[in-house]
Design a protein around this motif. Structure first.
Motif, PDB file in Angstrom:
ATOM      1  N   SER A 103       0.842  -1.193   0.000  1.00 47.72           N
ATOM      2  CA  SER A 103       0.000   0.000   0.000  1.00 47.72           C
ATOM      3  C   SER A 103       0.879   1.245   0.000  1.00 47.72           C
ATOM      4  O   SER A 103       2.053   1.195   0.381  1.00 47.72           O
ATOM      5  CB  SER A 103      -0.938   0.010   1.213  1.00 47.72           C
ATOM      6  N   ASP A 155      -3.384   3.760  -0.218  1.00 47.19           N
ATOM      7  CA  ASP A 155      -4.038   3.132  -1.369  1.00 47.19           C
ATOM      8  C   ASP A 155      -3.430   1.750  -1.629  1.00 47.19           C
ATOM      9  O   ASP A 155      -2.223   1.553  -1.495  1.00 47.19           O
ATOM     10  CB  ASP A 155      -3.829   4.036  -2.612  1.00 47.19           C
ATOM     11  N   ASP A 156      -4.286   0.816  -2.008  1.00 47.32           N
ATOM     12  CA  ASP A 156      -3.856  -0.557  -2.254  1.00 47.32           C
ATOM     13  C   ASP A 156      -3.034  -0.638  -3.545  1.00 47.32           C
ATOM     14  O   ASP A 156      -3.385  -0.047  -4.563  1.00 47.32           O
ATOM     15  CB  ASP A 156      -5.068  -1.475  -2.344  1.00 47.32           C
ATOM     16  N   TYR A 193       4.834  -3.659  -6.790  1.00 50.64           N
ATOM     17  CA  TYR A 193       3.957  -2.512  -6.534  1.00 50.64           C
ATOM     18  C   TYR A 193       4.125  -1.422  -7.592  1.00 50.64           C
ATOM     19  O   TYR A 193       3.230  -0.625  -7.824  1.00 50.64           O
ATOM     20  CB  TYR A 193       4.204  -1.929  -5.132  1.00 50.64           C
ATOM     21  N   CYS A 222       1.775   7.312  -6.794  1.00 48.45           N
ATOM     22  CA  CYS A 222       0.542   6.648  -6.354  1.00 48.45           C
ATOM     23  C   CYS A 222      -0.637   7.161  -7.182  1.00 48.45           C
ATOM     24  O   CYS A 222      -0.847   8.369  -7.276  1.00 48.45           O
ATOM     25  CB  CYS A 222       0.314   6.924  -4.869  1.00 48.45           C
TER      26      CYS A 222
END
Lengths: 716, 737
Positions: free
Chosen positions: B652, B658-659, B667, B704
């Motif tokens: 996250s 946020d995932d 990621y 992100c």
């Protein structure tokens, strides 16, 4: 424990050289002073007595505090301030005001003129990386002045001392105006490369300053520390100006007031290297007073340790602002060359004293990580601790000691000053609320953190240097340390603590008993085989001797009382560090120089081992050093008869006291004035000395020796 | 002694006095410190007296380190490797008190490079060999094709200089006349070199005297006992620290630059750190070894790796053999740049490949520490320091002395920006990670010992990478050849094109570059009464590779612009008033303040808060191409070094939560990626990385999708794929406080 109270007169028999009395050699009165961050201490030797006085330091006009403390001492020996001062032949003052100003970075706004291209020398600081692994401990040095206050000047002296680029005088003029008008600088420092070899540009720049801004105080780097390595020289110059107003406030007000009160003796100041310097010198080069206060204490500690037959002493001094510690091994203090202030190198040679911000006035608070802390910020003497009722709102170590019952709030300064315990409790509760603590937990935490900070400092000067602290006696003085000395010692496994007779004014006592000492050093840089070496050395020695005798005379010391210790520093050509070689009083001849050169490899290998001498390299004579010392007539204490029967007379009943761990207990209280030599008490106990308080923890005992020192011992 | 007595006792060492153990440990450290002080006090070389390029160790009779003075941290490896080499050449029976041995070969006697000569002395007590003293300094010359042990143009190790394979050069405390004559005959400035050796003998003599005095006081048994106790205590803390890192595999890649063979090479190295409980494994791999001197050899690789571990993770662990026990090092097959063999030249082993090891180890540690459940370990996350180093060593005749002199200007290697920390900005004079105690020689010392004139030393603003905490800034300096007709020697820089990385979304810092200038405006300016500055010096740059041999003449100028450290955390979250203050002081330039930090200041320098908020929001929109959809976490929940977290088995965002997909995935794939060539991007920002024609170096920023924060910025080479994410073991998948 703070404020204007004297101790009891001590009977003195005999001076160091002649019996006291009508002899003209015996000083009528001598006064030692220590102006600390919170308290001003005075120790007076008069008419065969030693008396002490203590007052709050008065930073707006330091003389008020000094005079108040002298007044207190005077009243204890049947004098008025005026009559005592009229009899006083010499007054020597040590002070921590320079140390405090520099370590707390509280000083004047310095404008700097520096050789063009090198304004960041203060940021680089000779390489700010510490020789430590921990990246979290690697920081940039703090900005002593804003970067905009550093003005670059076109000028350049080169290595041979010649001027490659002439001083741009117009630029100097403009920079001085800008610093005064735009940057609002208060003082100046002039820092040019190679000025120790050729100071012409620095001196000319000072003349221009005198025209543009005549009242500005200016330090030349070539004057404060005329030695190679610009960063050390420049920091010295900046710090000298930075602390100047603080020092002048002390010097001028003190001299004026003393004169107004009828003092006609010699006034001098105690330098951080452990000797007295004249007022004129202290005013021009105030940085020489760096670490002056602690240096007085260490001098006193050596005198006391000698008398008690102790050779390895861990010295601790805790006053209102800081805790100072050093190790004395074999009765010798440790000198530290090329000293640093908060990681910034200043080059000077001072006594090797570790100072941390832990004193009675140290503030308890919460740091940015949410962790409780004590110090290094201090409430000073204004506003001072909350319990003083002078407007302080954040709790201090003293407030915690009052709430814990270690200090008796109703009997503070013999009951003359009422302490507001309630206000201290409220401030401590507000601090503790950050962590959900009650009053006891909060007080315990403040005292515990204070003890930990000081134990860490003691560890640094012993264990960190490979010395087992358990082989040492702790000699603890200063108004606040007797509260904590035994607890700190327990942490380090030290079993014996001495609290000297004049604990609360011990630095002033040290200044009083110190011999006169002044160190002189001159650079020569000549080969021992140079045909002119004998003449060069002779000229330099004559100049040094003349200067030393003049300064000694200004301090009231005659040539016949002075003794000279000469030494030279030698090294092989190409090295940067020297070996000291003592020199006799007789002139150095050409043959003598040759003999020195021939014996040097052997001397060198004695220090560094066989096979290490630099075969074939010429031997350089780098420095000629002179120590001028003069024995001063100092009071000598006579042991008093032991009387073990005084405990009842001293018994003042019991008081509820918070012991370590946050538990209340009824503890016996003794009146220090009535505790006679030879008597002893077991812990837990409190001995109330009026201007200090001894806490004897449960597994400790305390006895009074024949010189009226307290000796605390751990019971195993 | 609360903090000491709370240490639990290592199992097999049940019965000892902890205070005595601590005093013994400090005594060992103190002995090595005093050896170092002796070396400094007896030396004639500014490399030693000012820059402290030296190290000292005491080892026990098991050849395990028991004391180390940390002036040059990567020397942590050289003492025991050197003594092991000695014991290959001699049996213990052949050794006697008063012997001394010389080592300097990375391939055969444990040295970092040939220029760092070591002296080993066996210590005897009661006729028994009980310990070893080791001391090393950068010696002013070792002969060969380079100067002062740096041979930038060497094609094999045989041409780099004298190579001593751990041999006796002193018996009965007398320097062997044969070796003395041989060494003197092979080096520039022979008397200075012999005096360097004598100074090192003085240092190991000091260690011997101090250790024997201690043994006489406490006895050999007590000494041996506390050696073991203290090694055990160090090992225990190291295991605790490793155990606080999440189990898993962490990887980082970097490139060594070398252009001395014609085309500018980028040599790839990769470091993989595997954590399994309280064990760590470091696996290094790299391109095949080359015929240029940047090849790494085991002493420098091990030394750099351990030194970085010490600065980041084992920062308070006493340095002794206990440090090494929980860590396995795998250097792979021989013949690569991380494990080279003769004839590979290695005179830049510690600088070329070694400092890239440093950078990658710091990166894998930052990745792992940021995912630790322990807040104290997360606080140890840091960016990469600059580690881009300009070096020159020159020889010529100083007109003042009339004799040949060797010059190694160390100050430019000190003014390199350090890594941003969670607790503070990076230090401007951090130098390299390994140079723990390095000092910047004073201008006056440099000018008195070498025929140079130093024109300036200044902070180069904004060279430190932007971040919540900022990388340290680098220094620009220039020095002119002055007082000699000509000098010749080595120049090198293995870090002009690949800058240091930030961490947790912090930006890279600038890299280091230099020029050799002729025909400057110096004389004209001086005539006008002015001193030259970076803008007015002028001159013509010699067209030379970064790594080569040069000849320079009086008046030529070396103009160096050092790089900074990487930044830590998304720069948009740096305290705007701090940026405004740095702007006023000149530590940050205008474009960086505006474009990296989104900070707007008014004409008088005061912070414009409203305009700053607007500019910062605008930067987030630009990063995503659309307005952010998620709010940032409350500021006290954002940690400076944590760009990415793990919760419930998923990645996250460290800034908004946020995932970012399951921990088995990368990621980065869940982020908005922006790839830009570093050189041109930096040029627009007033920062500096040398452009690269074939295969440009790129920075890959990962934002992100929810909040537009920068979580990670990688440095890579065009054509490389996405950097891998940590592969966490299942046990590490959930973070617990």
């Amino acid at each position: 424990m703070f404020g204007g109270v004297t101790g009891d007169p001590v009977v003195i028999v005999g001076g160091a050289r002649t019996p006291h009395g009508a002899n003209r050699d015996q000083p009528r009165a001598l006064i030692g002073v220590d102006v600390g961050g919170t308290h001003t201490d005075v120790c007076v030797s008069v008419g065969g007595d030693v008396v002490r006085g203590k007052a709050l330091t008065t930073p707006d006009d330091y003389s008020s505090g000094v005079l108040e403390a002298i007044g207190v001492a005077a009243s204890r020996c049947n004098h008025t301030t005026a009559s005592l001062l009229a009899e006083t032949e010499a007054l020597v003052s040590g002070t921590t005001v320079v140390t405090n100003a520099l370590t707390e970075l509280r000083g004047a706004k310095v404008g700097v003129l520096i050789t063009s291209g090198f304004k960041d020398v203060f940021r680089f600081a000779g390489g700010a990386r510490r020789p430590l692994y921990d990246d979290h401990q690697q920081h940039n040095p703090p900005d002593v002045m804003p970067r905009t206050c550093i003005k670059e000047i076109d000028e350049r002296i080169v290595a041979d001392g010649s001027a490659l680029v002439a001083l741009n005088e117009g630029q100097v003029r403009q920079a001085v105006r800008d610093l005064r008008d735009q940057e609002r600088a208060e003082v100046l420092a002039i820092c040019f490369l190679w000025s120790f070899r050729n100071p012409a540009h620095e001196r000319r720049a000072r003349e221009i300053v005198a025209e543009e801004w005549p009242e500005a105080f200016v330090t030349l780097s070539s004057e404060i520390y005329p030695v190679i390595r610009e960063h050390e020289r420049f920091f010295s110059a900046v710090f000298n100006s930075y602390c100047q107003s603080t020092v002048v406030r002390l010097l001028d007000t003190l001299a004026d007031r003393l004169e107004a009160e009828g003092f006609a003796g010699h006034l001098s100041f105690f330098s951080g290297a452990g000797g007295a310097i004249t007022r004129e010198l202290a005013g021009r080069l105030p940085l020489l007073l760096l670490a002056s206060g602690p240096a007085g204490g260490v001098t006193g500690a050596i005198t006391l340790a000698k008398r008690m037959g102790i050779s390895d002493v861990l010295v601790g001094d805790m006053g209102g602002t800081s805790f100072d510690t050093t190790l004395i091994r074999g009765l010798q203090p440790i000198l530290r060359p090329r000293a640093e202030v908060s990681g910034m190198p200043v080059g000077l040679k001072i006594l090797d004293i570790l100072s941390i911000g832990a004193g009675g006035g140290s503030l308890a608070g919460v740091d940015s990580r949410g962790v409780p802390t004590v110090g290094p910020q201090s409430a000073g003497s204004m506003p001072g601790p909350v319990c003083y009722g002078r407007g302080g709102t954040e709790p201090t170590v003293t407030d915690a000691a009052v709430v814990a019952g270690h200090i008796d709030p109703s009997n503070y300064l013999d009951g003359r000053v009422a302490l507001d315990r309630e206000a201290a409790v409220n401030a401590i509760n507000a601090f503790g609320a950050n962590f959900g603590w009650n009053t006891e937990q909060s007080v315990d935490a403040i005292l515990e953190l204070t003890i930990t900070n000081m134990a860490d400092a003691l560890r640094a000067v012993t264990i960190e240097r490979g010395q087992d602290p358990r082989d040492c006696t702790m000699l603890a003085y200063g108004g606040t340390l007797p509260l904590f000395a035994a607890s700190i010692s327990s942490r380090l496994g030290i079993d014996q603590v001495v609290i000297p007779r004049n604990s609360s004014v011990f630095s002033a006592y040290g200044v009083l008993v110190a011999e006169f000492l002044r160190r002189y050093s001159r650079s020569l840089q000549v080969s021992l085989l140079d045909p002119g070496v004998a003449d060069e050395v002779a000229v330099v020695r004559a100049e040094m001797a003349r200067q030393a005798l003049e300064e000694a005379a200004a301090g009231g010391i005659s040539e016949s009382d002075s003794s000279f210790q000469w030494a030279v520093e030698l090294r092989f050509v190409g090295q940067t560090f020297e070996i000291d070689v003592p020199l006799g009083a007789e002139p150095l001849t050409t043959e003598g120089a040759q003999a020195l050169a021939e014996s040097f490899p052997e001397r060198y290998e004695a220090a560094y081992g066989k096979g290490t001498a630099w075969e074939g390299s010429p031997v350089m004579l780098v420095n000629v050093n002179l120590n001028l010392t003069a024995e001063r007539l100092v009071p000598e204490l006579e042991p008093v008869a032991l009387n073990r029967e005084s405990r009842e007379a001293a018994d003042k009943g019991r008081r509820r006291v918070l012991l370590a761990g946050g538990l209340w207990r009824e503890v016996p209280i003794y009146d220090g004035a009535a505790v006679t030599a030879g008597s002893s008490v077991g812990g837990p106990a409190i001995i109330d000395e009026h201007d200090t308080t001894l806490v004897v923890p449960p597994d400790w005992s305390c006895r009074r020796d024949e010189f009226l020192n307290y000796v605390m011992e751990h019971q195993r | 002694m609360a903090e000491i007595t709370t240490l639990a006792t290592p199992g097999e060492l049940a019965d000892y006095d902890i205070l005595k153990a601590e005093v013994h440990r400090k005594a060992m450290e103190e002995i090595t410190m005093e050896m170092g002080i002796t070396l400094v006090r007896t030396s004639g070389s500014p490399v030693v007296t000012e820059a402290k390029d030296l190290s000292c160790s005491v080892l026990d009779d098991k050849v395990e380190q028991i004391g180390f003075s940390s002036f040059v941290g990567l020397h942590i490896s050289t003492s025991f490797l050197g003594i092991r080499a000695l014991l290959q050449n001699y049996t213990v029976d052949e050794l006697a008190a008063g012997d001394a041995f010389i080592v300097n070969d990375p391939h055969s006697s444990g040295a970092l490079h040939e220029g760092d000569v070591g002296v080993i002395m066996p210590y005897f007590f009661g006729g028994e060999l009980v310990a070893w003293g080791y001391c090393s300094e950068h010696t002013i010359d070792v002969g060969g094709s380079g100067v002062s042990g740096f041979a930038a143009s060497a094609r094999d190790c045989y041409s780099e200089g004298l190579r001593f394979p751990a041999l006796r050069f002193m018996k009965e405390r007398q320097l062997s006349p044969e070796w003395r004559m041989f060494i003197a005959n092979n080096v520039r400035a022979p008397s200075a070199v012999l005096n360097d050796l004598r100074s090192m003998v003085a240092a190991v003599n000091t260690g011997e005297r101090r250790l024997i005095a201690l043994l006489e006081r406490i006895g050999l048994d007590e000494h041996r006992k506390f050696c073991e106790v203290n090694k055990g205590l160090s090992e225990r803390i190291v295991r605790q620290r490793i155990a606080a890192l999440p189990d898993g595999r962490f990887e980082s890649t970097d490139w060594v630059e070398y252009d001395g063979l014609g085309e500018p090479l980028l040599l790839r190295i990769t470091t993989v750190m595997t954590i399994d409980g309280d064990q760590m494994k470091l696996t290094f791999s790299g391109d095949p070894q080359i015929s240029g001197p940047v090849n790494g050899a085991p002493p420098a690789i091990l030394g750099q790796a351990m030194n970085t571990l010490q600065c980041v993770l084992f920062y308070d662990v006493p340095a002794n053999a206990g440090l090494w026990r929980p860590i396995e090092f795998d250097l792979g097959p021989t013949g690569t740049i991380v494990n080279s063999t003769p004839p590979a030249p290695v005179s830049f082993a510690h600088v070329g490949t070694g400092m890239r090891i440093d950078k990658t180890v710091r990166d894998v540690l930052a990745q792992a520490a940021s995912l630790s459940p322990d807040a104290r370990i997360r606080a140890r996350v840091s960016s990469q320091p600059c580690e881009c180093l300009f070096l020159t060593t020159l020889t010529g005749v100083d007109r003042r002395s009339g004799s040949p002199t060797v010059v190694f200007p160390v100050a430019p290697t000190v003014g390199l920006g350090g890594p941003a920390q969670t607790t503070d900005d990076g230090q401007d004079t951090y130098s390299n990670t390994c140079n723990l105690g390095i000092g910047m020689a004073a201008v006056e010392v440099d000018e008195s010992t070498a025929p140079v004139l130093i024109l300036w030393r200044k902070i180069q603003p904004s060279t430190g990478g932007a971040g919540i905490t900022q990388g340290g800034n680098g220094m620009t300096t220039a020095f002119q050849i002055y007082g000699t007709d000509q000098m010749s020697g080595t120049v090198s820089n293995n870090g002009a094109e690949v800058p240091p990385r930030g961490a947790a979304g912090g930006m890279p810092g600038s890299a280091t570059d230099y020029k050799v200038l002729s025909d400057t405006h110096f004389a004209r300016l001086v005539e006008q009464g002015k001193l030259p500055g970076p803008q007015t010096l002028g001159g013509r740059a010699q067209e030379i590779p970064a790594n080569t041999t040069v000849t320079v003449h009086e008046g030529d100028v070396f103009f160096v612009t050092n790089g900074g450290g990487g930044g830590l955390g998304d720069p948009l979250l740096r305290d705007a008033s701090h940026v405004a203050r740095d702007r006023a002081d000149g530590y940050v330039n205008e474009r960086a303040a505006r474009e990296l930090y989104g900070v707007v200041v008014a004409a008088d320098g005061a912070l414009d808060e409203a305009a700053t908020a607007g500019a910062r929001a605008q930067i987030r929109r630009e990063r995503l191409g659309s307005p952010p959809t998620r709010e940032l976490l409350p500021s006290r929940e954002i940690e400076v070094g944590v760009g990415v977290r793990v919760s419930g088995g998923n990645w996250s965002c460290g800034y908004c939560g946020d995932d970012l997909g399951p921990i088995g995935s990368n990621y980065r794939s869940a982020c908005v990626e922006r790839r830009r060539p570093v050189a041109s991007t930096f040029a627009e920002l007033g920062m500096k990385v040398r452009p690269r024609a074939n295969g440009p170096v790129v920075m890959c920023e990962y934002f992100c999708r929810g909040c537009g924060s920068c979580m990670r910025t990688d440095i890579s080479v065009e054509g490389e794929g996405m950097a891998p994410a940590p592969r966490l073991a299942e046990s590490a998948g959930t973070r617990t406080e």
